[in-house]
Structures are given as C-alpha cells and as structure tokens.
Motif scaffolding. Structure first.
Motif, PDB file in Angstrom:
ATOM      1  N   PHE A   1       0.677  -1.318  -0.200  1.00 56.01           N
ATOM      2  CA  PHE A   1       0.072  -0.190   0.048  1.00 56.01           C
ATOM      3  C   PHE A   1       0.761   1.384   0.003  1.00 56.01           C
ATOM      4  O   PHE A   1       0.204   2.305   0.151  1.00 56.01           O
ATOM      5  CB  PHE A   1      -0.770  -0.082   1.142  1.00 56.01           C
ATOM      6  N   ALA A   2       2.154   1.223  -0.378  1.00 56.21           N
ATOM      7  CA  ALA A   2       2.903   2.375  -0.480  1.00 56.21           C
ATOM      8  C   ALA A   2       2.320   3.455  -1.350  1.00 56.21           C
ATOM      9  O   ALA A   2       2.369   4.691  -1.236  1.00 56.21           O
ATOM     10  CB  ALA A   2       4.488   1.951  -0.868  1.00 56.21           C
ATOM     11  N   HIS A   3       1.466   2.972  -2.448  1.00 60.71           N
ATOM     12  CA  HIS A   3       0.869   4.003  -3.285  1.00 60.71           C
ATOM     13  C   HIS A   3      -0.138   4.397  -2.899  1.00 60.71           C
ATOM     14  O   HIS A   3      -0.833   5.561  -3.611  1.00 60.71           O
ATOM     15  CB  HIS A   3       0.852   3.073  -4.679  1.00 60.71           C
ATOM     16  N   LYS A   4      -0.674   4.345  -1.808  1.00 61.51           N
ATOM     17  CA  LYS A   4      -1.910   4.762  -1.213  1.00 61.51           C
ATOM     18  C   LYS A   4      -1.877   5.724  -0.215  1.00 61.51           C
ATOM     19  O   LYS A   4      -1.132   5.482   0.950  1.00 61.51           O
ATOM     20  CB  LYS A   4      -2.899   3.522  -0.906  1.00 61.51           C
ATOM     21  N   GLN A   5      -2.434   6.790  -0.287  1.00 62.18           N
ATOM     22  CA  GLN A   5      -2.474   7.898   1.038  1.00 62.18           C
ATOM     23  C   GLN A   5      -3.470   7.345   2.004  1.00 62.18           C
ATOM     24  O   GLN A   5      -4.302   6.435   1.836  1.00 62.18           O
ATOM     25  CB  GLN A   5      -2.891   9.116   0.382  1.00 62.18           C
ATOM     26  N   ASP A   6      -3.277   7.740   3.010  1.00 63.62           N
ATOM     27  CA  ASP A   6      -4.063   7.479   4.091  1.00 63.62           C
ATOM     28  C   ASP A   6      -5.882   7.342   3.810  1.00 63.62           C
ATOM     29  O   ASP A   6      -6.477   6.422   4.153  1.00 63.62           O
ATOM     30  CB  ASP A   6      -3.794   8.362   5.631  1.00 63.62           C
ATOM     31  N   LYS A   7      -5.968   8.539   3.192  1.00 68.43           N
ATOM     32  CA  LYS A   7      -7.441   8.856   2.987  1.00 68.43           C
ATOM     33  C   LYS A   7      -7.863   7.836   2.084  1.00 68.43           C
ATOM     34  O   LYS A   7      -9.379   7.190   2.076  1.00 68.43           O
ATOM     35  CB  LYS A   7      -7.800   9.927   2.360  1.00 68.43           C
ATOM     36  N   ASP A   8      -6.999   7.375   0.928  1.00 61.96           N
ATOM     37  CA  ASP A   8      -7.565   6.147   0.012  1.00 61.96           C
ATOM     38  C   ASP A   8      -7.613   5.118   0.694  1.00 61.96           C
ATOM     39  O   ASP A   8      -8.542   4.055   0.503  1.00 61.96           O
ATOM     40  CB  ASP A   8      -6.535   6.189  -1.130  1.00 61.96           C
ATOM     41  N   LEU A   9      -6.668   4.662   1.621  1.00 64.21           N
ATOM     42  CA  LEU A   9      -6.957   3.291   2.480  1.00 64.21           C
ATOM     43  C   LEU A   9      -8.149   3.359   3.275  1.00 64.21           C
ATOM     44  O   LEU A   9      -8.678   2.254   3.304  1.00 64.21           O
ATOM     45  CB  LEU A   9      -5.643   3.384   3.310  1.00 64.21           C
ATOM     46  N   LYS A  10      -8.658   4.437   3.993  1.00 68.33           N
ATOM     47  CA  LYS A  10      -9.790   4.476   4.736  1.00 68.33           C
ATOM     48  C   LYS A  10     -11.071   4.542   3.713  1.00 68.33           C
ATOM     49  O   LYS A  10     -11.987   3.603   4.357  1.00 68.33           O
ATOM     50  CB  LYS A  10      -9.718   5.727   5.681  1.00 68.33           C
TER      51      LYS A  10
END
Length: 411
Positions: free
Chosen positions: A17-26
């Motif tokens: 998930f290095a490519h994902k920002q915190d908001k995208d993950l949430k």
C-alpha cells in the motif's frame, strides 16, 4: 534451490500500500467493510442498474465508491493519472474498454475503432503492454451461439476443423455476418502488431467459447510467428481446459507459432451451473474449488515447461498460484521478469500480490477497465458479487488494509 533472492511475502503491507494515501486506504476500508454484508451487495447489485437506467441520481455515489476502487476513469484520458501512478511502482497496466452488451453492426464497428484507439494510446505510454477485448463487443451473441452449436454438431476432431465445418452450417447471410466479425478481429490484430501491444481476448460463456477459441488460435498462428501479439484466455474452473491447453501447445509446436495464454480461474460459475442444470447437460465447471486450484497450478507448470513456445499471463488473486510461478522461475534459474511470463490482478484488488511481485522484480500489471459509469455498471456489479462469493476475499482485503492502517498509526 536458489537462496540468493529475498523471500517473497504477500503479507508485507508497507510495500502493498505504499502507493496509497491514508484517505484512500480508509475509503477502501469502508468499501470492503460494506461488501462484507452479502445481503447489502445483493440488494445493491439489483438496485444500481435499475437506478442508473431510471435516471435516478446515483452516479455520484457509485463514482465515489465502486467506480473509484475498481475503474480507471470514464475516458482513456482519465486513466492517465492512475497509469502513471502505478508506473512509479513498476506496475504495468492491461487496459480494458469496459463497455458491454451493445448490439448492432454500427456498435460493433464503433467498438472496433475504440479498441484500436486503446491500442494506439497504450503504445504512447511506457507501462501499458496489453489491452483486453471481448469478442461479444464485436459480434452478435446469438451468432456466436449458433456457430458454437454447429461446431459441436459437426463431430470433427480438431478445433479448427470443427470451426470450418460449423461455418458451412451457417446461412449465407450469417457467414457474411461472421466474416465481418473476423475482419474486425483482424483489424485489431494488425493494429496490435504494428504498435507492439499485446491483444488479450477475454473468455466468454462455454456455449459461445469454441468460435472464440478457434478464431483466436487462427490469428495466433498468423500473428504470433515472431512475437507474442494475440493471447487467448483459459478458464481453469472448467474441467476440460487443462487438456485444451495441452492441445494448444501441441498445435503451436506443430504449426510453428508462439502460443500466448492468460490463465484465469473463471468468471461465470453460477451462470454456467444453472444453465447446465436447466438444459440437462453435465456441468462444465469443476466439482469444487480444490479441483480448480489443482488444474490452475498444473496449467502454470505446463506453460513453464514450454516457455520457448509459450507466453503466459498468470492472472490470479490466489497467493499460492503466484508464489508457485515465482518458485518455478527461480528453480529454472530464469529471471523473474522473463519476457514470456507476466502476472496480473484486477485494479482495486490484491494489491498485496501486485506490488510485492513488482518489488521483487516480476513483470506484473493491473487490469484497468475504463468507460462511462452507466456502461461499466455490469463490470462493477460482478466485482461486488465476486468479492462476496469468493470465500474470504473481502475479509482478506479488509484485514490487509486494517493491518497497514495500524502500522501507520491511523487505525
């Protein structure tokens, strides 16, 4: 056994998930949490197409949830940010123009032109080696069904002989109609060869698959002499496909062309079983998941034994099958980015597989559909259903996302 390479793990969420920002993950966490409720998915997949067709204001909701997670954009140009972002992590892209179910000669010609436009766009980007097409986007379902029936009725021994016999059983106007389908297919092959982009032919339902297989094999024998241009898709949840794959390898050897295959487990299980029961013929689907897994891994091994003659895309969300392919490359002393071996997963799913494979040095891509929201709704509904019906899939996605949020201190 080779021990110099780092151990590949699909549990490494920092890489995944290095490519994902915190908001995208949430956002993804919320979506997969909702998809854990099978009743909600069932209700949504029934209501969403109806609401879209009725003109209800639901596009915004779909855009922010399923569309954002599983689709690259409404147009080719809208996919560019996602394509370039993945490229930063050595992840490639298989582009799929996700429009389904439109019939009529004008629609088929338009689809052909769009497919060629996708090829030309892919050639302009450094990390789009493939594009994907369904033959039902270029020809009438009923015609494919009639030709498939005629092929089976012919009793001829080989696939190509059955194909030619089946064509003779069509009426003159149907033969002309099929000729136009073949011409569209050939135009795409020509464009793909010229652009140096792989042309992946998606699998269809069993009762229209034989003409697709035959046409694809004939085009392979013509266009895959020196490079991997045309790929067929082999669904290993069918109990006859391992034998079919061996026949394809034999045909490629005999006729001196490169076989190119995308290995998948399959996409139409419930529909296939229901139709077989309704019409009273034996189900073409494996009796259980273990049998599908066994044949899938056997197909991976078979392709790996014939890499001089075969190009293979391991298109799987199964961690064991991906690890098997990597281990076989290592055991043979072959590079993980061997030009005849590629890995692929759907955009929005199994990032733990894709990004860890990329980090290890494998050639790996995301299957990235695009198209207007109204047109890609059938694709989105399948993704929602698939995540609920595949045992543990949604739970696995959710657990990995939550693990990464905890690692980041954001849970």
């Amino acid at each position: 056994m080779i021990t110099s390479l780092p151990v590949l793990s699909f549990d490494n969420t920092e890489i995944a998930f290095a490519h994902k920002q915190d908001k995208d993950l949430k956002d993804a966490q919320f979506l997969f949490s909702m998809m854990n409720y099978s009743w909600l998915v069932k209700l949504g997949t029934q209501l969403a197409p109806w609401a879209i067709n009725a003109g209800l204001p639901v596009k915004g909701l779909i855009r922010k949830t399923l569309f954002k997670q599983f689709v690259g954009g409404e147009t080719l140009e809208e996919t560019i940010p996602a394509v370039q972002h993945m490229g930063q992590y050595n992840v490639q892209v298989i582009l799929d123009y996700g429009v389904e179910g439109k019939e009529g000669e004008a629609s088929y010609d338009h689809a052909r032109d769009e497919f060629i436009r996708v090829i030309q766009f892919a050639a302009s980007q450094p990390n789009i080696p493939f594009m994907s097409v369904k033959v039902t986007g270029m020809g009438r379902f009923g015609l494919l069904e009639k030709l498939d029936d005629a092929m089976h009725a012919s009793g001829a021994e080989s696939l190509v002989k059955r194909y030619h016999a089946g064509l003779q059983a069509l009426t003159a106007s149907e033969q002309q109609e099929w000729s136009r389908v073949a011409d569209r297919f050939r135009s795409i092959c020509e464009a793909a060869k010229t652009a140096g982009v792989g042309f992946l032919v998606d699998a269809e339902e069993t009762w229209i698959q034989d003409p697709v297989d035959a046409l694809t094999m004939l085009m392979m024998s013509e266009y895959n002499k020196e490079a991997l241009v045309v790929y067929n898709t082999v669904q290993l949840y069918r109990h006859d496909r391992l034998h079919f794959l061996q026949q394809c390898i034999d045909a490629a050897t005999e006729r001196n062309f490169l076989l190119a295959v995308k290995l998948v487990r399959g996409a139409y299980m419930e529909k296939e079983r229901a139709r077989a029961a309704e019409k009273g013929y034996p189900s073409p689907i494996q009796p259980d998941k273990a049998a599908s897994d066994r044949d899938y891994d056997a197909a991976v091994r078979l392709c790996m034994e014939h890499l001089d003659q075969t190009g293979v895309i391991v298109a799987s969300h199964n961690e064991c099958s991906n690890l098997l392919a990597v281990r076989l490359l290592e055991e043979k002393g072959l590079p993980l980015n061997h030009p005849h071996v590629h890995f692929s997963q759907l955009y929005g799913m199994s990032d733990n597989i894709t990004y860890n494979l990329a980090k290890a040095g494998c050639s790996v891509s995301k299957y990235l559909p695009f198209g207007p929201i109204k047109d890609v709704v059938p694709y989105l509904m399948r993704r929602a259903q698939e995540n609920t019906s595949v045992k543990g899939q949604t739970g696995r996605e959710l657990a990995l996302i939550q693990k990464e949020l905890r690692r980041r201190g954001k849970a």
